[in-house]
Design a protein around this motif. Structure first.
Motif, PDB file in Angstrom:
ATOM      1  N   GLU A  27      36.381  51.509  38.731  1.00 18.95           N
ATOM      2  CA  GLU A  27      35.114  52.482  39.123  1.00 18.95           C
ATOM      3  C   GLU A  27      34.070  52.061  38.243  1.00 18.95           C
ATOM      4  OE1 GLU A  27      36.327  56.470  38.187  1.00 18.95           O
ATOM      5  OE2 GLU A  27      37.794  56.670  39.750  1.00 18.95           O
ATOM      6  N   ASP A  28      34.090  51.034  37.192  1.00 18.44           N
ATOM      7  CA  ASP A  28      32.941  50.491  36.482  1.00 18.44           C
ATOM      8  C   ASP A  28      33.349  49.148  35.932  1.00 18.44           C
ATOM      9  OD1 ASP A  28      34.678  51.126  34.258  1.00 18.44           O
ATOM     10  OD2 ASP A  28      34.152  53.120  34.108  1.00 18.44           O
ATOM     11  N   ILE A  29      32.210  48.607  35.434  1.00 18.10           N
ATOM     12  CA  ILE A  29      32.471  47.149  34.769  1.00 18.10           C
ATOM     13  C   ILE A  29      33.633  47.240  33.691  1.00 18.10           C
ATOM     14  CG2 ILE A  29      31.302  45.576  33.195  1.00 18.10           C
ATOM     15  CD1 ILE A  29      28.569  46.400  34.591  1.00 18.10           C
ATOM     16  N   LEU A  30      33.820  48.325  33.077  1.00 21.49           N
ATOM     17  CA  LEU A  30      35.054  47.972  31.955  1.00 21.49           C
ATOM     18  C   LEU A  30      36.302  48.059  32.858  1.00 21.49           C
ATOM     19  CD1 LEU A  30      36.148  48.273  29.390  1.00 21.49           C
ATOM     20  CD2 LEU A  30      36.095  50.680  29.405  1.00 21.49           C
ATOM     21  N   ASP A  31      36.437  48.590  33.885  1.00 21.10           N
ATOM     22  CA  ASP A  31      37.716  48.367  34.656  1.00 21.10           C
ATOM     23  C   ASP A  31      37.755  46.860  35.346  1.00 21.10           C
ATOM     24  OD1 ASP A  31      38.500  50.930  34.370  1.00 21.10           O
ATOM     25  OD2 ASP A  31      37.652  51.791  36.095  1.00 21.10           O
ATOM     26  N   VAL A  32      36.510  46.440  35.657  1.00 25.27           N
ATOM     27  CA  VAL A  32      36.481  45.234  36.149  1.00 25.27           C
ATOM     28  C   VAL A  32      36.969  44.356  35.095  1.00 25.27           C
ATOM     29  CG1 VAL A  32      35.150  43.376  37.235  1.00 25.27           C
ATOM     30  CG2 VAL A  32      34.911  45.689  37.876  1.00 25.27           C
ATOM     31  N   PHE A  33      36.546  44.254  34.013  1.00 24.22           N
ATOM     32  CA  PHE A  33      36.643  43.358  33.143  1.00 24.22           C
ATOM     33  C   PHE A  33      38.359  43.532  32.581  1.00 24.22           C
ATOM     34  CE2 PHE A  33      32.395  43.291  30.801  1.00 24.22           C
ATOM     35  CZ  PHE A  33      32.051  42.170  31.433  1.00 24.22           C
ATOM     36  N   ILE A  34      38.942  44.673  32.624  1.00 19.44           N
ATOM     37  CA  ILE A  34      40.322  44.799  32.176  1.00 19.44           C
ATOM     38  C   ILE A  34      40.979  44.240  33.219  1.00 19.44           C
ATOM     39  CG2 ILE A  34      42.024  46.444  31.680  1.00 19.44           C
ATOM     40  CD1 ILE A  34      40.007  48.359  30.435  1.00 19.44           C
ATOM     41  N   ASN A  35      40.900  44.097  34.594  1.00 20.45           N
ATOM     42  CA  ASN A  35      41.700  43.789  35.500  1.00 20.45           C
ATOM     43  C   ASN A  35      41.356  42.261  36.178  1.00 20.45           C
ATOM     44  OD1 ASN A  35      43.368  46.193  36.730  1.00 20.45           O
ATOM     45  ND2 ASN A  35      41.521  47.164  36.044  1.00 20.45           N
ATOM     46  N   LEU A  36      40.777  41.470  35.423  1.00 20.99           N
ATOM     47  CA  LEU A  36      40.425  40.156  35.754  1.00 20.99           C
ATOM     48  C   LEU A  36      41.683  39.322  35.298  1.00 20.99           C
ATOM     49  CD1 LEU A  36      36.678  39.552  34.557  1.00 20.99           C
ATOM     50  CD2 LEU A  36      37.433  39.643  37.156  1.00 20.99           C
ATOM     51  N   LYS A  37      42.178  38.534  36.107  1.00 19.72           N
ATOM     52  CA  LYS A  37      43.273  37.667  35.863  1.00 19.72           C
ATOM     53  C   LYS A  37      43.052  36.093  36.252  1.00 19.72           C
ATOM     54  CE  LYS A  37      45.789  41.508  35.774  1.00 19.72           C
ATOM     55  NZ  LYS A  37      46.345  42.071  34.758  1.00 19.72           N
ATOM     56  N   ASP A  38      43.673  35.355  35.429  1.00 25.71           N
ATOM     57  CA  ASP A  38      43.820  33.811  35.617  1.00 25.71           C
ATOM     58  C   ASP A  38      44.658  33.478  36.683  1.00 25.71           C
ATOM     59  OD1 ASP A  38      46.205  34.201  34.503  1.00 25.71           O
ATOM     60  OD2 ASP A  38      45.546  33.232  32.254  1.00 25.71           O
ATOM     61  N   SER A  39      44.729  32.189  36.619  1.00 23.82           N
ATOM     62  CA  SER A  39      46.028  31.622  37.685  1.00 23.82           C
ATOM     63  C   SER A  39      47.174  31.990  37.494  1.00 23.82           C
ATOM     64  CB  SER A  39      45.480  29.800  37.623  1.00 23.82           C
ATOM     65  OG  SER A  39      46.119  29.415  36.536  1.00 23.82           O
ATOM     66  N   SER A  40      47.539  32.445  36.383  1.00 21.60           N
ATOM     67  CA  SER A  40      48.879  32.698  36.128  1.00 21.60           C
ATOM     68  C   SER A  40      49.152  34.269  36.369  1.00 21.60           C
ATOM     69  CB  SER A  40      49.366  32.361  34.612  1.00 21.60           C
ATOM     70  OG  SER A  40      49.244  30.922  34.632  1.00 21.60           O
ATOM     71  N   ASN A  41      48.245  35.007  36.624  1.00 25.47           N
ATOM     72  CA  ASN A  41      48.083  36.298  36.719  1.00 25.47           C
ATOM     73  C   ASN A  41      48.286  37.052  35.298  1.00 25.47           C
ATOM     74  OD1 ASN A  41      47.798  38.581  38.527  1.00 25.47           O
ATOM     75  ND2 ASN A  41      50.035  38.970  38.469  1.00 25.47           N
ATOM     76  N   ASP A  42      47.706  36.448  34.472  1.00 19.95           N
ATOM     77  CA  ASP A  42      47.782  37.064  33.229  1.00 19.95           C
ATOM     78  C   ASP A  42      46.068  37.608  32.945  1.00 19.95           C
ATOM     79  OD1 ASP A  42      50.277  36.486  32.279  1.00 19.95           O
ATOM     80  OD2 ASP A  42      50.046  34.425  31.863  1.00 19.95           O
ATOM     81  N   PRO A  43      45.854  38.690  32.025  1.00 24.01           N
ATOM     82  CA  PRO A  43      44.567  39.065  31.698  1.00 24.01           C
ATOM     83  C   PRO A  43      43.401  37.853  31.263  1.00 24.01           C
ATOM     84  CG  PRO A  43      46.036  40.388  30.676  1.00 24.01           C
ATOM     85  CD  PRO A  43      47.051  39.201  31.162  1.00 24.01           C
ATOM     86  N   LEU A  44      42.423  37.681  32.127  1.00 25.86           N
ATOM     87  CA  LEU A  44      41.670  36.563  31.838  1.00 25.86           C
ATOM     88  C   LEU A  44      40.769  36.865  30.775  1.00 25.86           C
ATOM     89  CD1 LEU A  44      40.258  34.028  33.018  1.00 25.86           C
ATOM     90  CD2 LEU A  44      38.516  35.345  34.466  1.00 25.86           C
TER      91      LEU A  44
END
Length: 526
Positions: free
Chosen positions: A289-306
């Motif tokens: 719902e906001d930028i903080l949610d976007v940051f937390i859910n970003l993933k790298d190529s291994s599906n780990d937190p970016l």
């Protein structure tokens, strides 16, 4: 205090010089650079510390630098601070050469104490030097946070919601018998910018309780004060930024001040971040719902937190102080200038009445048609920038610019007032004249000047990625304040005192103006 600081520097200088003379070889082979022209003109400095003693003696530093350039009759200078060559520029032609033609060479940022503290060791976008971390964070900011899609989905909605709150808040000030129609425009503008930024990032307007009139409470006032203290101390010519071994002494108090202001900001921000991370980990929160949610859910190529939690906290800290200062300052100065020139104020009212009318409030869809209102803002950007210099650009190799030698590692700083008030470029540069920015009625006024005749939002690799959001915020604030209220100097007063602060580029005193509603009461109620 200043004399003590200079004395300590001189004593330290003598000590270091003695060590150098004692331990260095008798024959020192100097690097030849006969193939290069001279450095830009500038004052002579001391060995080791350069012009730092003069800098500390001649505060405010922004006026000292401009005085040097005026005395030397130059639009580019070289001031050595420690072993760093600081290159101030007031020429649009040279500015374009640095930031456009040679953008690849001058796209990095300096390594310095104030930037390192603010960015948690260069984890962020704006003030981090070139490198993989900067590329990673810039890509995230552009593609995930400040993208056109995100603006449509989130920023637009929040900007309008908070603009409604803004109008209601000012209306309450007008109706209050204790206020007598007097409004602190600086507080209002900062309140709006802060609320928009917090709503976009954290999904909430305030960290603490909202006041009865709709304004921020004590917690949010503290956060806002800390935010602006941070803004005015990042790359503000701290001694330790140029002579790192003097950081331990904190001779000018910058380290302590910045440490406290960052602590006050993050006292409110970091718990929100920790709480949100925990909610996602436990499956309590499932919708972004906001930028903080976007940051937390970003993933790298291994599906780990970016992004690590530390990176999220550092980047949010930077987003907070990057979004608030420029729009709020421009609105305050613009309204102050307009009140003192009733014909300018009348033209803005006339445009708003024609484009929007009287039975609804300004919407974002109206903004492209409000050319005169935008010209009033752009003129405030030109005459009254919030900071005297842009964030420095660092030369990554030896270069020749404008016929002068610019050594590798030099800090190039564009003077915002120097560019915006350059008499060679601007007619009547000290006069507030919005019409100068309207070349053609059919061409929309833009706040970005790619020719760098003035400096509002940057250009090139380090151009401000938030220009769309910033432009929307600043135009919506001023348009709503003008459409909703009649503005004048305090009753029986002499007019608005357009005096700049001695310490920075703000108005010396916050703008206190008299406001009265222009529209029907039901417009404010709705």
């Amino acid at each position: 205090m200043e004399n003590q600081t200079i004395l300590i520097i001189i004593v330290a200088l003598c000590f270091i010089t003695t060590i150098i003379i004692k331990n260095w070889p008798k024959i020192i082979i100097k690097k030849k650079r006969t193939q290069y022209p001279d450095l830009p003109p500038g004052p002579k400095g001391w060995p080791i510390v350069g012009c730092i003693p003069q800098m500390m003696k001649n505060k405010p530093i922004l006026k000292w630098i401009h005085k040097i350039m005026q005395e030397l009759n130059t639009e580019i200078a070289c001031i050595r601070l420690g072993n760093i060559n600081v290159i101030p520029v007031t020429s649009p032609e040279l500015a374009r050469e640095f930031l456009k033609e040679l953008d690849a060479v001058f796209a990095s940022r300096p390594h310095c104490m104030t930037c390192e503290m603010t960015s948690d060791g260069y984890l962020t976008t704006i003030i981090s030097p070139l490198g993989d971390q900067w590329k990673k964070m810039k890509r995230i900011i552009i593609s995930e946070v400040l993208s056109p899609a995100m603006h449509r989905l989130l920023h637009k909605k929040v900007c309008l919601e908070e603009a409604d709150h803004l109008v209601k808040y000012v209306y309450n000030q007008c109706q209050s018998p204790l206020k007598d129609g007097l409004v602190n425009v600086r507080a209002v503008a900062r309140h709006y910018c802060g609320s928009v930024t917090k709503k976009i990032i954290f999904g909430k307007r305030f960290f603490g309780a909202e006041m009865e009139d709709g304004g921020p409470g004590m917690q949010d006032e503290e956060h806002m004060d800390a935010l602006f203290t941070t803004v005015f101390h990042v790359y503000a010519f701290a001694i330790a930024d140029y002579v790192p071994w003097l950081e331990v002494f904190d001779l000018d108090g910058y380290k302590k001040t910045l440490k406290n202001s960052i602590k006050s900001m993050r006292k409110y921000q970091d718990p929100e971040i920790d709480k949100r991370v925990e909610m996602w980990e436990q499956g309590i929160r499932k919708t972004k719902e906001d930028i903080l949610d976007v940051f937390i859910n970003l993933k790298d190529s291994s599906n780990d937190p970016l992004l690590s939690v530390q990176e999220i906290k550092a980047q949010i800290n930077e987003l907070m102080f990057a979004a608030v200062d420029n729009p709020s300052n421009a609105v305050e100065w613009a309204l102050a200038e307009m009140i003192n020139q009733p014909d300018v104020l009348h033209k803005a009212y006339k445009e708003l009445d024609k484009v929007v009318g009287w039975d609804r409030l300004v919407d974002e869809s109206d903004l492209p048609k409000l050319n005169y209102v935008k010209a009033c803002i752009k003129e405030a950007f030109r005459m009254h920038p919030v900071n005297p210099f842009n964030v420095p650009h660092v030369s990554t190799k030896d270069m020749v610019v404008g016929g002068y030698f610019i050594p590798k590692g030099s800090h190039v700083i564009l003077s915002r007032p120097g560019l915006g008030k350059n008499p060679r470029v601007w007619e009547d540069p000290l006069k507030y004249k919005p019409e100068r920015h309207i070349v053609n009625e059919s061409i929309e006024v833009s706040f970005v000047d790619h020719e760098l005749k003035m400096f509002s939002f940057s250009t090139g690799r380090r151009g401000c990625p938030g220009v769309v959001l910033g432009s929307t915020m600043v135009t919506l604030i001023l348009a709503r304040l003008l459409q909703g209220f009649n503005w004048s100097a305090p009753l029986n007063g002499p007019g608005i005192d357009l005096v700049q602060s001695e310490r920075n580029m703000l108005m010396a005193k916050p703008l206190i103006a008299h406001a009265s509603p222009r529209l029907e009461p039901h417009i404010y109620a709705n």
